[in-house]
Design an enzyme around this catalytic site. Structure first.
Site, PDB file in Angstrom:
ATOM      1  N   LEU A  56       0.952  -1.171  -0.056  1.00  0.00           N
ATOM      2  CA  LEU A  56      -0.020  -0.062  -0.064  1.00  0.00           C
ATOM      3  C   LEU A  56       1.143   1.318  -0.012  1.00  0.00           C
ATOM      4  O   LEU A  56       1.889   1.124   0.769  1.00  0.00           O
ATOM      5  CB  LEU A  56      -0.831   0.099   1.235  1.00  0.00           C
ATOM      6  CG  LEU A  56      -2.096  -1.251   1.276  1.00  0.00           C
ATOM      7  CD1 LEU A  56      -2.739  -1.041   2.730  1.00  0.00           C
ATOM      8  CD2 LEU A  56      -2.860  -1.030   0.239  1.00  0.00           C
ATOM      9  N   ASP A  57       0.630   2.204  -0.955  1.00  0.00           N
ATOM     10  CA  ASP A  57       1.320   3.380  -0.837  1.00  0.00           C
ATOM     11  C   ASP A  57       1.526   3.892   0.366  1.00  0.00           C
ATOM     12  O   ASP A  57       0.307   4.088   1.288  1.00  0.00           O
ATOM     13  CB  ASP A  57       0.834   4.383  -2.014  1.00  0.00           C
ATOM     14  CG  ASP A  57       0.970   3.818  -3.316  1.00  0.00           C
ATOM     15  OD1 ASP A  57       1.872   3.012  -3.576  1.00  0.00           O
ATOM     16  OD2 ASP A  57       0.075   4.305  -4.179  1.00  0.00           O
ATOM     17  N   LYS A  58       2.505   4.806   0.709  1.00  0.00           N
ATOM     18  CA  LYS A  58       2.545   5.561   2.207  1.00  0.00           C
ATOM     19  C   LYS A  58       1.394   6.354   2.437  1.00  0.00           C
ATOM     20  O   LYS A  58       0.890   6.371   3.611  1.00  0.00           O
ATOM     21  CB  LYS A  58       3.760   6.455   2.155  1.00  0.00           C
ATOM     22  CG  LYS A  58       4.040   7.391   3.477  1.00  0.00           C
ATOM     23  CD  LYS A  58       5.187   8.100   3.355  1.00  0.00           C
ATOM     24  CE  LYS A  58       5.173   9.009   4.615  1.00  0.00           C
ATOM     25  NZ  LYS A  58       6.400  10.036   4.378  1.00  0.00           N
ATOM     26  N   THR A  60      -1.755   5.959   1.806  1.00  0.00           N
ATOM     27  CA  THR A  60      -2.965   4.995   1.593  1.00  0.00           C
ATOM     28  C   THR A  60      -3.029   4.043   2.937  1.00  0.00           C
ATOM     29  O   THR A  60      -2.110   3.580   3.622  1.00  0.00           O
ATOM     30  CB  THR A  60      -3.028   3.898   0.564  1.00  0.00           C
ATOM     31  OG1 THR A  60      -2.869   4.665  -0.789  1.00  0.00           O
ATOM     32  CG2 THR A  60      -4.339   3.119   0.407  1.00  0.00           C
ATOM     33  N   HIS A 166       0.221   2.931  -8.120  1.00  0.00           N
ATOM     34  CA  HIS A 166      -0.643   4.149  -8.015  1.00  0.00           C
ATOM     35  C   HIS A 166      -1.859   3.961  -9.130  1.00  0.00           C
ATOM     36  O   HIS A 166      -2.368   4.900  -9.414  1.00  0.00           O
ATOM     37  CB  HIS A 166       0.185   5.322  -8.659  1.00  0.00           C
ATOM     38  CG  HIS A 166       1.366   5.838  -7.545  1.00  0.00           C
ATOM     39  ND1 HIS A 166       2.364   6.903  -7.876  1.00  0.00           N
ATOM     40  CD2 HIS A 166       1.643   5.237  -6.422  1.00  0.00           C
ATOM     41  CE1 HIS A 166       3.150   6.894  -7.097  1.00  0.00           C
ATOM     42  NE2 HIS A 166       2.686   5.913  -6.103  1.00  0.00           N
TER      43      HIS A 166
END
Length: 244
Positions: A56-58, A60, A166
């Site tokens: 998971l992106d930072k 999110t 993304h």
């Protein structure tokens, strides 16, 4: 409201946890000054060595899963890539997006490093990327954020069929409904408005559901989690009820 990492399921083979926004899943040269590292935090909390399965992106938040061995991580990755797995997200986007739809738009890799950014975008290979979405609710606010006297937003349920970097943020920019709180693919005027008006300065993207088959027990592994922290508070302020 608690917005710290939390173990939500654990057995001898895997661990599922809540990742808050602002935490890195693992250390990265892209953000070398960030000290909030989920992998290390959960290793210390559980007392087990853990292996990332997905990311998971930072910015999110939401559900993330780890294997307790490299073999288990590989099996879990295969499950996540199967047609039977479900990966759902909640997001807030600008405007009234369509009631439902499929975004089938191939994406090039994200250029994180300087040597990647030197290559012309046309030379970057595109990979298949498919996102399904369903609009859950809308709101029209009496504030002039852009060029209109009022501002409209949508609460959206999203399902990923592929897992490109993304992907959700890039796809919603592609259909002209960028996610609120995204500095890279969003619109700064709306991001600033939510930070100022609702004290919500984060990316409004949350991994809300993960459904796979447990590789060992072969039982259905189904976890649901509503947003926490400022995302949860925002839902209340806008009278958006996820149970409807």
């Amino acid at each position: 409201m608690n917005n710290e990492p939390e173990i939500i399921f654990e057995d001898d083979h895997l661990l599922a946890a809540f990742k808050p926004d602002g935490w890195l899943v693992h250390r990265s040269e892209i953000d070398r000054n960030e000290n909030r590292i989920l992998l290390q935090y959960l290793r210390d909390l559980s007392g087990h060595h853990l292996y990332p399965v997905h990311r998971l992106d930072k910015p999110t938040s939401g559900i993330i899963i780890f294997g307790k061995s490299s073999e288990m991580a590989t099996l879990l990755q295969q499950q996540l890539e199967s047609e039977n797995s479900v990966k759902e997200y909640l997001a807030v986007c600008r405007g009234y997006c369509p009631e439902q739809g499929v975004i089938d738009y191939p994406l090039p890799p994200v250029a994180d490093f300087k040597h990647q950014r030197k290559r012309p975008k046309a030379d970057l290979p595109r990979k298949s990327a498919i996102t399904l979405y369903r609009r859950l609710d809308t709101v029209e606010l009496p504030y002039e954020v852009d060029r209109y006297p009022t501002s409209r937003y949508s609460l959206v349920e999203i399902q990923l069929k592929t897992g490109r970097r993304h992907q959700i943020r890039r796809h919603f920019k592609h259909i002209h409904h960028p996610l609120i709180g995204c500095p890279k693919y969003g619109k700064s005027s709306h991001n600033r408005f939510f930070a100022r008006q609702y004290d919500c300065a984060r990316l409004l993207l949350h991994a809300s559901k993960l459904k796979i088959m447990h590789p060992i027990s072969e039982t259905v592994f189904d976890i649901n989690m509503t947003p926490r922290g400022t995302f949860s508070e925002l839902l209340g302020k806008l009278n958006w009820n996820l149970t409807n």
